[in-house]
Design a protein around this motif. Structure first.
Motif, PDB file in Angstrom:
ATOM      1  N   TYR A  54     -19.068 -67.197  76.985  1.00  0.00           N
ATOM      2  CA  TYR A  54     -17.855 -66.377  76.949  1.00  0.00           C
ATOM      3  C   TYR A  54     -17.860 -65.363  78.097  1.00  0.00           C
ATOM      4  O   TYR A  54     -16.847 -65.182  78.781  1.00  0.00           O
ATOM      5  CB  TYR A  54     -17.728 -65.653  75.616  1.00  0.00           C
ATOM      6  CG  TYR A  54     -16.481 -64.792  75.567  1.00  0.00           C
ATOM      7  CD1 TYR A  54     -15.240 -65.357  75.326  1.00  0.00           C
ATOM      8  CD2 TYR A  54     -16.544 -63.417  75.802  1.00  0.00           C
ATOM      9  CE1 TYR A  54     -14.089 -64.586  75.325  1.00  0.00           C
ATOM     10  CE2 TYR A  54     -15.402 -62.634  75.797  1.00  0.00           C
ATOM     11  CZ  TYR A  54     -14.179 -63.223  75.556  1.00  0.00           C
ATOM     12  OH  TYR A  54     -13.047 -62.457  75.569  1.00  0.00           O
ATOM     13  N   CYS A  96     -17.184 -67.240  81.359  1.00  0.00           N
ATOM     14  CA  CYS A  96     -16.012 -68.112  81.494  1.00  0.00           C
ATOM     15  C   CYS A  96     -14.672 -67.499  81.082  1.00  0.00           C
ATOM     16  O   CYS A  96     -13.626 -68.087  81.380  1.00  0.00           O
ATOM     17  CB  CYS A  96     -16.220 -69.385  80.675  1.00  0.00           C
ATOM     18  SG  CYS A  96     -17.573 -70.420  81.239  1.00  0.00           S
ATOM     19  N   HIS A  97     -14.669 -66.360  80.397  1.00  0.00           N
ATOM     20  CA  HIS A  97     -13.397 -65.900  79.835  1.00  0.00           C
ATOM     21  C   HIS A  97     -12.354 -65.569  80.909  1.00  0.00           C
ATOM     22  O   HIS A  97     -11.156 -65.622  80.639  1.00  0.00           O
ATOM     23  CB  HIS A  97     -13.616 -64.701  78.900  1.00  0.00           C
ATOM     24  CG  HIS A  97     -13.867 -63.400  79.609  1.00  0.00           C
ATOM     25  ND1 HIS A  97     -15.109 -63.054  80.101  1.00  0.00           N
ATOM     26  CD2 HIS A  97     -13.029 -62.373  79.909  1.00  0.00           C
ATOM     27  CE1 HIS A  97     -15.031 -61.866  80.668  1.00  0.00           C
ATOM     28  NE2 HIS A  97     -13.794 -61.426  80.579  1.00  0.00           N
ATOM     29  N   MET A 113     -17.226 -60.825  69.104  1.00  0.00           N
ATOM     30  CA  MET A 113     -18.454 -61.360  69.687  1.00  0.00           C
ATOM     31  C   MET A 113     -19.448 -61.779  68.589  1.00  0.00           C
ATOM     32  O   MET A 113     -20.157 -62.777  68.728  1.00  0.00           O
ATOM     33  CB  MET A 113     -19.098 -60.333  70.621  1.00  0.00           C
ATOM     34  CG  MET A 113     -18.292 -60.068  71.891  1.00  0.00           C
ATOM     35  SD  MET A 113     -17.995 -61.549  72.905  1.00  0.00           S
ATOM     36  CE  MET A 113     -16.309 -61.989  72.363  1.00  0.00           C
ATOM     37  N   LEU A 125     -15.458 -73.583  72.779  1.00  0.00           N
ATOM     38  CA  LEU A 125     -15.531 -72.150  72.521  1.00  0.00           C
ATOM     39  C   LEU A 125     -14.326 -71.416  73.107  1.00  0.00           C
ATOM     40  O   LEU A 125     -13.676 -70.621  72.414  1.00  0.00           O
ATOM     41  CB  LEU A 125     -16.813 -71.572  73.123  1.00  0.00           C
ATOM     42  CG  LEU A 125     -16.955 -70.045  73.042  1.00  0.00           C
ATOM     43  CD1 LEU A 125     -17.215 -69.610  71.612  1.00  0.00           C
ATOM     44  CD2 LEU A 125     -18.064 -69.550  73.960  1.00  0.00           C
ATOM     45  N   ILE A 126     -14.031 -71.681  74.362  1.00  0.00           N
ATOM     46  CA  ILE A 126     -12.981 -70.936  75.062  1.00  0.00           C
ATOM     47  C   ILE A 126     -11.583 -71.316  74.593  1.00  0.00           C
ATOM     48  O   ILE A 126     -10.708 -70.444  74.472  1.00  0.00           O
ATOM     49  CB  ILE A 126     -13.099 -71.152  76.588  1.00  0.00           C
ATOM     50  CG1 ILE A 126     -14.437 -70.586  77.106  1.00  0.00           C
ATOM     51  CG2 ILE A 126     -11.924 -70.502  77.310  1.00  0.00           C
ATOM     52  CD1 ILE A 126     -14.619 -69.101  76.882  1.00  0.00           C
ATOM     53  N   ALA A 163     -18.148 -65.067  67.431  1.00  0.00           N
ATOM     54  CA  ALA A 163     -18.428 -66.124  68.405  1.00  0.00           C
ATOM     55  C   ALA A 163     -19.891 -66.553  68.337  1.00  0.00           C
ATOM     56  O   ALA A 163     -20.210 -67.751  68.384  1.00  0.00           O
ATOM     57  CB  ALA A 163     -18.100 -65.642  69.817  1.00  0.00           C
ATOM     58  N   MET A 209     -12.489 -69.153  70.201  1.00  0.00           N
ATOM     59  CA  MET A 209     -12.043 -67.789  70.495  1.00  0.00           C
ATOM     60  C   MET A 209     -10.574 -67.552  70.161  1.00  0.00           C
ATOM     61  O   MET A 209     -10.244 -66.520  69.549  1.00  0.00           O
ATOM     62  CB  MET A 209     -12.332 -67.434  71.957  1.00  0.00           C
ATOM     63  CG  MET A 209     -13.801 -67.245  72.279  1.00  0.00           C
ATOM     64  SD  MET A 209     -14.665 -66.097  71.173  1.00  0.00           S
ATOM     65  CE  MET A 209     -13.707 -64.595  71.383  1.00  0.00           C
ATOM     66  N   LYS A 211     -10.035 -68.891  82.077  1.00  0.00           N
ATOM     67  CA  LYS A 211      -9.348 -69.662  81.029  1.00  0.00           C
ATOM     68  C   LYS A 211      -8.256 -70.575  81.581  1.00  0.00           C
ATOM     69  O   LYS A 211      -7.930 -71.582  80.978  1.00  0.00           O
ATOM     70  CB  LYS A 211      -8.757 -68.713  79.980  1.00  0.00           C
ATOM     71  CG  LYS A 211      -9.795 -67.980  79.152  1.00  0.00           C
ATOM     72  CD  LYS A 211      -9.187 -67.371  77.900  1.00  0.00           C
ATOM     73  CE  LYS A 211      -8.245 -66.225  78.226  1.00  0.00           C
ATOM     74  NZ  LYS A 211      -8.960 -65.026  78.707  1.00  0.00           N
ATOM     75  N   SER A 263     -19.999 -73.477  82.063  1.00  0.00           N
ATOM     76  CA  SER A 263     -20.652 -73.559  80.751  1.00  0.00           C
ATOM     77  C   SER A 263     -21.912 -74.407  80.822  1.00  0.00           C
ATOM     78  O   SER A 263     -22.981 -74.019  80.330  1.00  0.00           O
ATOM     79  CB  SER A 263     -19.688 -74.153  79.714  1.00  0.00           C
ATOM     80  OG  SER A 263     -18.565 -73.336  79.520  1.00  0.00           O
TER      81      SER A 263
END
Length: 214
Positions: free
Chosen positions: A72, A75-76, A24, A145-146, A27, A150, A79, A89
């Motif tokens: 994150y 949305c994680h 984190m 990001l995703i 990120a 990450m 995926k 997002s």
């Protein structure tokens, strides 16, 4: 790498608490640096000159670091659904931007870190705090990001000595946090030496945190 990515998409990776905190931190720092790069390029187009954005000494902008963590968190679990990541997002980061801009304006006597009223490509502008262009940027940034940042951070964490990875990420995250707390809190309360005082010494920065159209 394909096998690794498949495991990432299907949530087959599990991390201990310390490694998760390090991820984190990574990120957040990546988000902050990404924001600095994006805004430097955009405001060069907008202002016709180099502009030092953000309120920190370091090469990062705090709201983008916070936005990365928010995206994150939101949305994680999605995926497998890029469209959901895109929409969540944009909406979540757009709400964060409006709240941050509105709060800064009303709590700090009209201070603005950005003002879409005076910028190019400001379609759907709401009070100068958020616009369609910024929401689209956040939406695409969420995908980045995703699906890029990450996975890369996780891959590095698995191919680097655990203690080394954790130390690097936590130190960078701590520097980011200290920088933000000093410039956004301590400077505001005590009016001490700030990043503005530092960067205004450099002639290469024609503007500091200013949104203007030429």
């Amino acid at each position: 790498m394909k096998e690794f990515y498949t495991k990432y998409i299907n949530d087959f990776f599990h991390f201990d608490k310390t490694t998760f905190i390090a991820l984190m931190c990574g990120a957040s720092v990546c988000g902050g640096i990404y924001g600095m790069v994006y805004e430097t390029l955009f405001y060069f187009l907008n202002n016709g000159a180099l502009c030092r954005r953000g309120s920190s000494f370091g090469p990062w902008i705090e709201i983008y670091g916070l936005g990365a963590l928010l995206i994150y968190a939101m949305c994680h679990k999605f995926k497998k659904k890029p469209l959901a990541v895109f929409l969540i997002s944009g909406i979540s980061a757009g709400i964060l931007e409006y709240i941050a801009g509105y709060g800064m304006y009303h709590l700090l006597d009209g201070r603005r870190g950005w003002n879409y009223n005076t910028e190019i490509w400001n379609w759907g502008n709401i009070d100068g705090f958020v616009c369609a262009r910024s929401i689209l940027v956040f939406a695409f940034s969420g995908l980045l990001l995703i699906y890029v940042v990450m996975p890369l951070l996780i891959w590095v964490s698995q191919h680097m000595k655990r203690n080394v990875f954790i130390a690097i990420m936590v130190i960078l995250g701590a520097l980011f946090a200290i920088d933000v707390i000093y410039n956004d809190v301590i400077v505001t309360i005590f009016h001490s030496y700030s990043s503005l005082d530092f960067y205004k010494q450099f002639d290469c920065f024609k503007y500091y945190n200013e949104s203007r159209i030429h």
